[in-house]
Design a protein around this motif. Structure first.
Motif, PDB file in Angstrom:
ATOM      1  N   ILE B 235       0.920  -1.022   0.349  1.00 40.97           N
ATOM      2  CA  ILE B 235      -0.102   0.006   0.075  1.00 40.97           C
ATOM      3  C   ILE B 235       0.952   1.270  -0.069  1.00 40.97           C
ATOM      4  CG2 ILE B 235      -1.741   1.164   1.126  1.00 40.97           C
ATOM      5  CD1 ILE B 235      -2.735  -1.377   2.369  1.00 40.97           C
ATOM      6  N   ARG B 236       0.608   2.238  -0.901  1.00 38.78           N
ATOM      7  CA  ARG B 236       1.509   3.221  -0.936  1.00 38.78           C
ATOM      8  C   ARG B 236       2.909   3.058  -1.248  1.00 38.78           C
ATOM      9  NH1 ARG B 236       0.128   9.146   0.537  1.00 38.78           N
ATOM     10  NH2 ARG B 236       1.265   9.269  -1.164  1.00 38.78           N
ATOM     11  N   ALA B 237       3.199   2.307  -2.350  1.00 37.57           N
ATOM     12  CA  ALA B 237       4.426   1.905  -2.771  1.00 37.57           C
ATOM     13  C   ALA B 237       5.298   3.011  -3.065  1.00 37.57           C
ATOM     14  CB  ALA B 237       4.499   0.842  -3.658  1.00 37.57           C
ATOM     15  N   ASP B 238       4.307   4.189  -3.442  1.00 35.79           N
ATOM     16  CA  ASP B 238       5.144   5.336  -3.790  1.00 35.79           C
ATOM     17  C   ASP B 238       6.023   5.884  -2.907  1.00 35.79           C
ATOM     18  OD1 ASP B 238       2.676   5.784  -2.774  1.00 35.79           O
ATOM     19  OD2 ASP B 238       2.662   8.010  -3.392  1.00 35.79           O
ATOM     20  N   LEU B 239       5.749   5.772  -1.560  1.00 31.64           N
ATOM     21  CA  LEU B 239       6.252   6.364  -0.692  1.00 31.64           C
ATOM     22  C   LEU B 239       7.823   5.679  -0.166  1.00 31.64           C
ATOM     23  CD1 LEU B 239       3.534   6.869   1.697  1.00 31.64           C
ATOM     24  CD2 LEU B 239       4.668   8.604   0.509  1.00 31.64           C
ATOM     25  N   GLY B 240       8.057   4.481  -0.864  1.00 35.39           N
ATOM     26  CA  GLY B 240       9.145   3.785  -0.632  1.00 35.39           C
ATOM     27  C   GLY B 240       9.558   3.444   0.509  1.00 35.39           C
ATOM     28  N   LEU B 241       8.491   2.981   1.517  1.00 39.01           N
ATOM     29  CA  LEU B 241       8.708   2.414   2.847  1.00 39.01           C
ATOM     30  C   LEU B 241       9.094   1.118   3.174  1.00 39.01           C
ATOM     31  CD1 LEU B 241       5.816   4.553   4.327  1.00 39.01           C
ATOM     32  CD2 LEU B 241       8.428   5.195   4.018  1.00 39.01           C
ATOM     33  N   ASN B 242       8.894   0.532   2.062  1.00 40.28           N
ATOM     34  CA  ASN B 242       9.126  -1.058   2.195  1.00 40.28           C
ATOM     35  C   ASN B 242       8.344  -1.770   3.290  1.00 40.28           C
ATOM     36  OD1 ASN B 242      10.170  -3.866   1.547  1.00 40.28           O
ATOM     37  ND2 ASN B 242      12.274  -3.313   2.283  1.00 40.28           N
TER      38      ASN B 242
END
Lengths: 404, 250, 163
Positions: B235-242
């Motif tokens: 979810i919200r891969a765009d934030l790059g939080l892995n």
């Protein structure tokens, strides 16, 4: 040139009445805090959607205004405008007082205010919040030294240096405050680098507005002369700052409007956000922007003390509205976890957050103002802070009636 | 002090040798109550593991709430906040219903703390109360949480809750109290005991479980194998939080 | 009276206020509840002096690293020291009969642990125990006990099934 003489205010009924008034407000605020902390935050309007509420609007306003209240000192020390020098110590004291007021509100709203010592001893240096704790405490320490160099004739020569340090520190400090929101990547309403400079400009306007009201009050109630020369300079400056705040707001929203991904949140704030839209247009834009600009610059009102004071009050109210929109509006807009999907859950996903501030949390916020004002009143009594006269010939020896 | 030290080293020696013996010569079942992969109690969690959960939304039934109720009874939330409004009550895990407005396609999935590799809540926490364990589990150290709620502002998943009232009768395994922030712990007490989070254990799925728990660092674990074979989304891969929680079918 | 004179008097008043608690005399030392085992993990005098350090150290180890040794675990303290009395009732933390409260009330030191931690040992965690001090109505105003015990029963059943 007449040398400005700084003198403490006299014992008078008025002085004690002010102390009593502010003291009473503070006691009420502390009572409200005890009620909130004893019961827990369920007695407030804050919840798991709107986690920061009214106390944060007040606290951030006070902290931002604290930085701006130092304008007058900075202009005198850093930019060498001697006309502002006599009134500089008041500016320094007001900055410290507003900061303490804001911090008190912030701390008393914590879930565990009893753990303040933890906040002071455990630091996570990646947190902008932790940096702010250092920035705020450092600012207070610098202000104390700065005030010393301003008031002690023998230390006067260091006031320029102290002024420089304080000036840069407060720019960093407000950058830090703006970054509390600017660094929040998760939320649509925040996550913008412009937050930091925008908060600096806001600080200029809010702080100066508070400063002018305090100056007007102090000189009226002590019946000391206050000339038009200093008032005119300050009110023109205030006008420029109000314009700058509007400019930054415009750029912020234009940038967001250009990016389709931000259309949702922009539509929410600017068009159909209910209270937030009303506060944005009527509160921030009209009451905090257009009306004071008109009051300050229209020839019919521009030189009337009462109108300048009214403009200052409106800037403060508009500033509170602006912060309400930023802080609470920014949280009310739902997090976008699944772009393009309609989202529902038991935890209020995909729903605009609801918040209705209660009396207790609002009283706590007002208490922050009272603390700041109590401190200024007290310091004006015990220190030789205020010039005996701010008449035109004291402020500016080159001043002639013809300029006015 | 000397006694204590001796005692500690003796325990440690016994612990490690027992594990070694169990591993090398005797069947794992000999270590009575703890499964073979459980870490000895005196050893810290290490980055050798990274715990994760894989959620297959195709197997997740919209009408099913079993993961939520299992979490509630395991960790004791959901019934003891009597004064807080629904907006104020804590939710460690919730079922989210999605609907595509264009096609009408519906999905249902549980959302909880995503146990990010680079958690924004940990970055913003002024005291370091918001923390990530070496094995990737993100927790709130309520001993030093001051209740500022900045982590709740920073979390992209709305995974955290603030406790708005005095609580009593908490579970021993899940301390929680007024004025502090909390969230899914990935049932850290179970994981430390070699077990599985309550939600994963309770998940009935449609035809087989919708939730798999395991070690993302172990290429042979079920979760890693499934991810390798079928992929998984963040979810919200765009934030790059892995995040450690991955989804299939969204 | 001038304002300066009136603040000069402040320190005296403060000193007077500070001296107040010192003038009250302590009564007999409290009797704490006995543990169910033979001996504590450390000698009594060590525990009296250092228990908070043991707990604090353990707290960080467990919380931050997942080290779950039992020796200085708070749960183990409760497991041993919190026991039902003859009538089957258990003293809760707000009663002076609770093991921790006895001394802490006497010494006027606030215990922060039970703001979050359960004040009952894990073995009693799943049963609804009555309040010794206040009865169960006052403290849990608004909570339906049937609901709780049903939830707990369900939990026990679920726990049993999982084993």
């Amino acid at each position: 040139m007449k040398k400005p003489v700084l003198r403490e205010v006299n014992d008078s009924m008025g002085f004690y009445a002010l102390l009593a008034l502010f003291g009473a407000i503070i006691l009420i605020a502390l009572g409200a805090t005890y009620y909130m902390e004893h019961n827990g935050h369920w007695v407030t309007g804050m919840n798991n959607q709107i986690v920061w509420g009214m106390p944060h609007v007040f606290a951030l306003f006070l902290i931002i205004a604290a930085s701006g209240a130092l304008n007058v000192s900075s202009i005198a020390s850093v930019f060498g405008r001697y006309q502002y020098k006599p009134i500089s110590p008041l500016s320094t004291v007001l900055a410290a007082a507003l900061l303490l007021g804001g911090l008190m509100v912030l701390v008393l709203d914590l879930g565990r205010p009893d753990r303040l010592i933890v906040a002071m001893t455990y630091y996570n240096f990646k947190s902008i919040f932790a940096w702010n704790i250092i920035l705020y405490n450092g600012f207070l320490a610098i202000l104390v030294v700065y005030l010393w160099t301003q008031l002690d004739q023998t230390k006067n020569k260091y006031s320029k240096l102290a002024g420089f340090v304080a000036f840069f520190w407060r720019l960093i400090l407000t950058t830090g405050t703006g970054s509390i929101f600017g660094f929040l990547v998760a939320r649509q309403g925040y996550d913008a680098a412009i937050m930091a400079p925008m908060f600096i400009i806001m600080s200029f306007a809010f702080g100066l507005a508070v400063f002018m009201l305090v100056m007007f009050g102090a000189y009226k109630w002590t019946q000391r002369p206050l000339g038009d020369a200093i008032v005119r300079r300050l009110k023109n400056l205030l006008g420029v700052f109000i314009g700058a705040v509007l400019y930054f707001t415009l750029v912020f929203h234009l940038t967001n409007l250009y990016a389709t991904e931000h259309h949702g949140v922009e539509r929410f704030i600017l068009m159909d956000g209910g209270i937030y839209t009303t506060l944005f247009w009527w509160g921030h834009f009209v009451i905090g922007g257009l009306v004071p600009l008109a009051l300050l610059y229209l020839p019919q009102t521009g030189m009337k003390r009462s109108m300048i004071a009214l403009a200052s009050v409106l800037v403060i109210l508009g500033g509170m509205a602006q912060l309400y929109v930023i802080i609470i509006g920014g949280q009310a807009y739902p997090l976008e976890m699944f772009p393009g999907m309609e989202v529902t859950s038991s935890f209020f996903d995909g729903v605009v957050g609801t918040y209705s501030p209660t009396l207790a949390e609002t009283l706590l916020g007002i208490g922050g103002f009272a603390i700041a004002m109590l401190l200024v009143t007290f310091v004006a009594r015990v220190l030789r802070l205020l010039p005996e006269s701010l008449a035109d010939d004291v402020v500016d020896p080159h001043h002639s009636k013809a300029d006015a | 002090m000397t006694m204590q030290n001796t005692d500690q080293s003796r325990r440690k020696f016994l612990g490690t040798s027992a594990a070694a013996v169990a591993g090398v010569t005797i069947a794992p079942g000999v270590l009575l109550h703890t499964p073979a992969q459980a870490r000895p109690v005196d050893q810290p969690a290490t980055s050798a593991q990274r715990w994760g959960i894989l959620i297959d939304t195709n197997q997740c039934d919209a009408g099913c709430n079993d993961c939520v109720t299992a979490c509630q009874s395991e960790n004791g939330w959901g019934s003891n906040e009597t004064k807080s409004s629904p907006e104020q009550q804590a939710e460690w895990i919730r079922k989210v219903e999605l609907k595509d407005p264009n096609t009408g396609y519906k999905q249902s999935l549980p959302v909880m703390c995503q146990h990010c590799e680079t958690p924004p809540c940990v970055d913003v926490c002024p005291t370091g109360a918001s923390m990530k364990r070496a094995d990737g589990i993100v927790l709130v150290d309520k001993h030093i949480c001051i209740g500022c709620r900045y982590c709740m502002m920073a979390c992209p998943y709305k995974a955290r809750s603030f406790i708005h009232e005095t609580l009593t009768d908490q579970k021993t395994v899940a301390p929680r109290g007024k004025g502090t922030v909390e969230s899914c712990t990935m049932c850290v007490h179970r994981v430390d005991d070699g077990g599985t989070p309550a939600c994963v254990e309770a998940c009935p799925g449609k035809n087989g479980k919708a939730m798999v728990f395991g070690d993302l660092n172990d290429p042979n674990s079920e979760i890693s194998q499934r991810l390798k074979q079928y992929g998984g989304k963040q979810i919200r891969a765009d934030l790059g939080l892995n995040p450690g929680v991955r989804y299939q079918g969204i | 009276m001038s304002f300066r004179r009136s603040i000069a008097g402040l320190p005296l008043i403060m000193a007077g206020l500070l001296a107040l608690p010192l003038s009250t005399q302590a009564g007999d030392p409290p009797q704490v509840a006995k543990g169910k085992g033979d001996a504590c993990v450390e000698p009594t005098d060590v525990m009296r002096r250092d228990h908070m350090d043991f707990l604090m150290h353990q707290r960080d180890d467990t919380m931050r690293q997942g080290i779950r040794t039992k020796k200085y675990s708070l749960n183990e303290c409760l497991e041993c020291h919190v026991q039902p009395d003859e009538s089957g009732e258990v003293a809760r933390i707000d009663s002076p009969d609770h093991f921790c409260s006895t001394c802490h009330t006497y010494a006027a030191v606030k215990v922060d642990c039970f703001e979050c931690h359960s004040d009952l040992p894990k073995s009693m965690n799943k049963a609804a125990y009555k309040h010794k001090l206040t009865g169960d109505d006052m403290h849990h105003a608004g909570i339906q006990h049937e609901d709780i015990s049903k939830g707990m029963l369900d939990a026990i059943v679920a726990g049993g099934e999982s084993k």
